[in-house]
Write a protein that holds these residues in place. Structure first.
Motif, PDB file in Angstrom:
ATOM      1  N   VAL A 139       8.784   1.537 -17.602  1.00  0.00           N
ATOM      2  CA  VAL A 139       7.450   0.966 -17.749  1.00  0.00           C
ATOM      3  C   VAL A 139       7.177  -0.037 -16.632  1.00  0.00           C
ATOM      4  CG1 VAL A 139       6.027  -0.570 -19.170  1.00  0.00           C
ATOM      5  CG2 VAL A 139       7.223   1.355 -20.228  1.00  0.00           C
ATOM      6  N   ASN A 140       8.165  -0.857 -16.334  1.00  0.00           N
ATOM      7  CA  ASN A 140       7.990  -1.858 -15.270  1.00  0.00           C
ATOM      8  C   ASN A 140       7.811  -1.212 -13.902  1.00  0.00           C
ATOM      9  OD1 ASN A 140       8.091  -4.022 -17.038  1.00  0.00           O
ATOM     10  ND2 ASN A 140      10.309  -4.276 -16.848  1.00  0.00           N
ATOM     11  N   GLN A 141       8.468  -0.074 -13.676  1.00  0.00           N
ATOM     12  CA  GLN A 141       8.266   0.663 -12.424  1.00  0.00           C
ATOM     13  C   GLN A 141       6.818   1.143 -12.329  1.00  0.00           C
ATOM     14  OE1 GLN A 141      11.071   3.899 -11.924  1.00  0.00           O
ATOM     15  NE2 GLN A 141      12.794   2.629 -12.584  1.00  0.00           N
ATOM     16  N   ALA A 142       6.294   1.627 -13.452  1.00  0.00           N
ATOM     17  CA  ALA A 142       4.906   2.099 -13.459  1.00  0.00           C
ATOM     18  C   ALA A 142       3.942   0.954 -13.186  1.00  0.00           C
ATOM     19  CB  ALA A 142       4.587   2.753 -14.807  1.00  0.00           C
ATOM     20  N   ARG A 143       4.207  -0.208 -13.765  1.00  0.00           N
ATOM     21  CA  ARG A 143       3.350  -1.371 -13.524  1.00  0.00           C
ATOM     22  C   ARG A 143       3.391  -1.775 -12.052  1.00  0.00           C
ATOM     23  NH1 ARG A 143       2.579  -4.781 -18.660  1.00  0.00           N
ATOM     24  NH2 ARG A 143       2.382  -6.542 -17.231  1.00  0.00           N
ATOM     25  N   ALA A 144       4.564  -1.680 -11.440  1.00  0.00           N
ATOM     26  CA  ALA A 144       4.682  -2.013 -10.016  1.00  0.00           C
ATOM     27  C   ALA A 144       3.856  -1.043  -9.170  1.00  0.00           C
ATOM     28  CB  ALA A 144       6.145  -1.994  -9.589  1.00  0.00           C
ATOM     29  N   TYR A 145       3.843   0.232  -9.562  1.00  0.00           N
ATOM     30  CA  TYR A 145       3.042   1.225  -8.854  1.00  0.00           C
ATOM     31  C   TYR A 145       1.550   0.906  -8.994  1.00  0.00           C
ATOM     32  CZ  TYR A 145       1.048   5.722  -7.505  1.00  0.00           C
ATOM     33  OH  TYR A 145       0.314   6.694  -6.886  1.00  0.00           O
ATOM     34  N   VAL A 146       1.157   0.479 -10.185  1.00  0.00           N
ATOM     35  CA  VAL A 146      -0.243   0.106 -10.418  1.00  0.00           C
ATOM     36  C   VAL A 146      -0.643  -1.048  -9.508  1.00  0.00           C
ATOM     37  CG1 VAL A 146      -1.817  -0.899 -12.130  1.00  0.00           C
ATOM     38  CG2 VAL A 146      -0.318   1.004 -12.772  1.00  0.00           C
ATOM     39  N   ASP A 147       0.282  -1.952  -9.233  1.00  0.00           N
ATOM     40  CA  ASP A 147      -0.001  -3.074  -8.333  1.00  0.00           C
ATOM     41  C   ASP A 147      -0.045  -2.657  -6.871  1.00  0.00           C
ATOM     42  OD1 ASP A 147      -0.231  -5.049 -10.273  1.00  0.00           O
ATOM     43  OD2 ASP A 147       1.905  -5.521 -10.244  1.00  0.00           O
ATOM     44  N   SER A 148       0.923  -1.825  -6.467  1.00  0.00           N
ATOM     45  CA  SER A 148       1.121  -1.586  -5.038  1.00  0.00           C
ATOM     46  C   SER A 148       0.331  -0.414  -4.469  1.00  0.00           C
ATOM     47  CB  SER A 148       2.616  -1.342  -4.765  1.00  0.00           C
ATOM     48  OG  SER A 148       3.046  -0.135  -5.399  1.00  0.00           O
ATOM     49  N   THR A 149       0.193   0.661  -5.242  1.00  0.00           N
ATOM     50  CA  THR A 149      -0.298   1.922  -4.681  1.00  0.00           C
ATOM     51  C   THR A 149      -1.571   2.440  -5.333  1.00  0.00           C
ATOM     52  OG1 THR A 149       2.012   2.498  -4.218  1.00  0.00           O
ATOM     53  CG2 THR A 149       0.391   4.275  -4.067  1.00  0.00           C
ATOM     54  N   LEU A 150      -1.678   2.274  -6.640  1.00  0.00           N
ATOM     55  CA  LEU A 150      -2.810   2.873  -7.343  1.00  0.00           C
ATOM     56  C   LEU A 150      -4.164   2.365  -6.856  1.00  0.00           C
ATOM     57  CD1 LEU A 150      -3.684   4.897  -9.493  1.00  0.00           C
ATOM     58  CD2 LEU A 150      -3.608   3.022 -11.161  1.00  0.00           C
ATOM     59  N   PRO A 151      -4.346   1.071  -6.575  1.00  0.00           N
ATOM     60  CA  PRO A 151      -5.681   0.631  -6.139  1.00  0.00           C
ATOM     61  C   PRO A 151      -6.215   1.405  -4.941  1.00  0.00           C
ATOM     62  CG  PRO A 151      -4.353  -1.262  -6.720  1.00  0.00           C
ATOM     63  CD  PRO A 151      -3.432  -0.079  -6.751  1.00  0.00           C
ATOM     64  N   GLY A 152      -5.380   1.656  -3.944  1.00  0.00           N
ATOM     65  CA  GLY A 152      -5.820   2.409  -2.777  1.00  0.00           C
ATOM     66  C   GLY A 152      -6.170   3.839  -3.115  1.00  0.00           C
ATOM     67  N   ARG A 153      -5.430   4.440  -4.038  1.00  0.00           N
ATOM     68  CA  ARG A 153      -5.718   5.815  -4.443  1.00  0.00           C
ATOM     69  C   ARG A 153      -7.032   5.897  -5.223  1.00  0.00           C
ATOM     70  NH1 ARG A 153      -1.582   9.609  -3.982  1.00  0.00           N
ATOM     71  NH2 ARG A 153       0.383   8.752  -3.160  1.00  0.00           N
ATOM     72  N   LEU A 154      -7.257   4.910  -6.078  1.00  0.00           N
ATOM     73  CA  LEU A 154      -8.531   4.875  -6.792  1.00  0.00           C
ATOM     74  C   LEU A 154      -9.692   4.663  -5.828  1.00  0.00           C
ATOM     75  CD1 LEU A 154      -7.514   2.707  -9.892  1.00  0.00           C
ATOM     76  CD2 LEU A 154      -7.944   5.173  -9.864  1.00  0.00           C
ATOM     77  N   ASP A 155      -9.510   3.766  -4.863  1.00  0.00           N
ATOM     78  CA  ASP A 155     -10.565   3.542  -3.869  1.00  0.00           C
ATOM     79  C   ASP A 155     -10.922   4.840  -3.148  1.00  0.00           C
ATOM     80  OD1 ASP A 155     -10.852   0.843  -4.396  1.00  0.00           O
ATOM     81  OD2 ASP A 155      -9.482   0.210  -2.809  1.00  0.00           O
ATOM     82  N   SER A 156      -9.904   5.627  -2.843  1.00  0.00           N
ATOM     83  CA  SER A 156     -10.130   6.870  -2.115  1.00  0.00           C
ATOM     84  C   SER A 156     -11.001   7.837  -2.923  1.00  0.00           C
ATOM     85  CB  SER A 156      -8.790   7.524  -1.773  1.00  0.00           C
ATOM     86  OG  SER A 156      -8.988   8.746  -1.099  1.00  0.00           O
ATOM     87  N   VAL A 157     -10.654   8.039  -4.201  1.00  0.00           N
ATOM     88  CA  VAL A 157     -11.432   8.984  -5.004  1.00  0.00           C
ATOM     89  C   VAL A 157     -12.806   8.421  -5.343  1.00  0.00           C
ATOM     90  CG1 VAL A 157     -10.546   8.288  -7.284  1.00  0.00           C
ATOM     91  CG2 VAL A 157     -11.301  10.632  -6.907  1.00  0.00           C
ATOM     92  N   TYR A 158     -12.898   7.129  -5.605  1.00  0.00           N
ATOM     93  CA  TYR A 158     -14.205   6.538  -5.917  1.00  0.00           C
ATOM     94  C   TYR A 158     -15.136   6.618  -4.707  1.00  0.00           C
ATOM     95  CZ  TYR A 158     -11.994   4.424 -10.079  1.00  0.00           C
ATOM     96  OH  TYR A 158     -11.344   4.192 -11.265  1.00  0.00           O
ATOM     97  N   SER A 159     -14.606   6.364  -3.514  1.00  0.00           N
ATOM     98  CA  SER A 159     -15.425   6.457  -2.297  1.00  0.00           C
ATOM     99  C   SER A 159     -15.909   7.883  -2.073  1.00  0.00           C
ATOM    100  CB  SER A 159     -14.633   5.971  -1.082  1.00  0.00           C
ATOM    101  OG  SER A 159     -14.341   4.599  -1.176  1.00  0.00           O
ATOM    102  N   ALA A 160     -15.045   8.859  -2.350  1.00  0.00           N
ATOM    103  CA  ALA A 160     -15.429  10.254  -2.177  1.00  0.00           C
ATOM    104  C   ALA A 160     -16.531  10.647  -3.164  1.00  0.00           C
ATOM    105  CB  ALA A 160     -14.211  11.162  -2.359  1.00  0.00           C
TER     106      ALA A 160
END
Length: 269
Positions: A139-160
């Protein structure tokens, strides 16, 4: 001549009163408001995995006739409806495979995405099959991913999405909390594991909400509508582990789609 005009005026007043009392005028206005173009994007929570009644033509995407986008379209009769959400979709899948129906004419878009990017399925598998310590570590690994990587991925799809549908109202829906703590379950995960999983869901929702707001999108939380209907509640709108159809595990039932997700879209469309 004067009498004719007076009669016409009187008829007009009476007709207006009848329309107001019967609601006919309101109904006509509602029909016009509903004449919009709606596109439903996202992962299994939008496609309706867990609700049954899958459209065979959708193949592995498992689009259900009971999914909230289909229910919304049936109730509102939009002028066009495109349903491209797909089971297992991550942000890059939405961008690569689901945006075709979007255009400058699109009025409404709904979207659930981010859970698969954060490793939701692996988190749940780890927690079901391994120790509490291993579960919480995952679970903590997933939370770290949400902090480090997910925001940029969401930005990419939202911008598209915004690029292809510049005028659309975009409603990004979140994920439910999975467990009622102190509930009716007498076996399965520990209370510590359930607490960690609920916390991770809240953490993911907060990250999705922040990025949606940054793009001018509306975020719709389903935590409230699912409260009282979590696993261990005695009235669950979410599947627990389903050994007969493992892919439906931890997904909303048909009641979860109609009672958990649909009201949130209705409130924000």
């Amino acid at each position: 001549m004067k009498l004719s005009r007076l009669a016409a005026l009187s008829s007009s007043i009476v007709l207006g009163a009848v329309l107001a009392l019967t609601g006919a005028g309101t109904a006509q206005a509602g029909t016009s408001a509903a004449a919009l173009d709606y596109v439903a994007l996202g992962d299994s929570y939008s496609s309706g995995v867990g609700a049954g009644s899958y459209d065979s033509a959708s193949g592995d995407c498992k689009r259900s006739t009971r999914a909230f986008p289909k229910l919304w379209a049936a109730a509102n009769a939009p002028s066009s409806f495109a349903f491209t959400a797909c089971s297992g979709a991550r942000t890059n899948d939405v961008t690569a495979n689901q945006l075709g129906p979007l255009s400058s004419a699109t009025d409404l878009v709904s979207l659930t995405v981010g859970g698969n990017d954060a490793g939701f399925a692996d988190v749940m598998t780890t927690c079901v099959l391994q120790s509490e310590a291993t579960c919480i570590s995952r679970v903590n690994q997933a939370r770290a991913y949400v902090d480090s990587t997910l925001p940029g991925r969401l930005d990419s799809v939202y911008s598209a999405v915004r690029s292809k549908a510049p005028s659309a109202k975009v409603v990004v829906l979140g994920y439910p909390r999975f467990y009622k703590l102190g509930g009716s379950c007498i076996a399965g995960l520990s209370e510590g594991e359930r607490t960690a999983i609920n916390g991770a869901s809240d953490y993911l929702n907060a990250a999705v909400a922040r990025r949606a707001a940054a793009h001018g999108f509306t975020f719709g939380s389903v935590v409230g509508t699912f409260t009282g209907h979590e696993i261990c509640s005695g009235s669950a709108w979410l599947h627990s582990v389903n050994w007969l159809n493992i892919g439906e595990s931890y997904h909303p039932t048909a009641a979860g789609q109609s009672g958990g997700y649909l009201p949130v879209l209705n409130a924000n469309d």
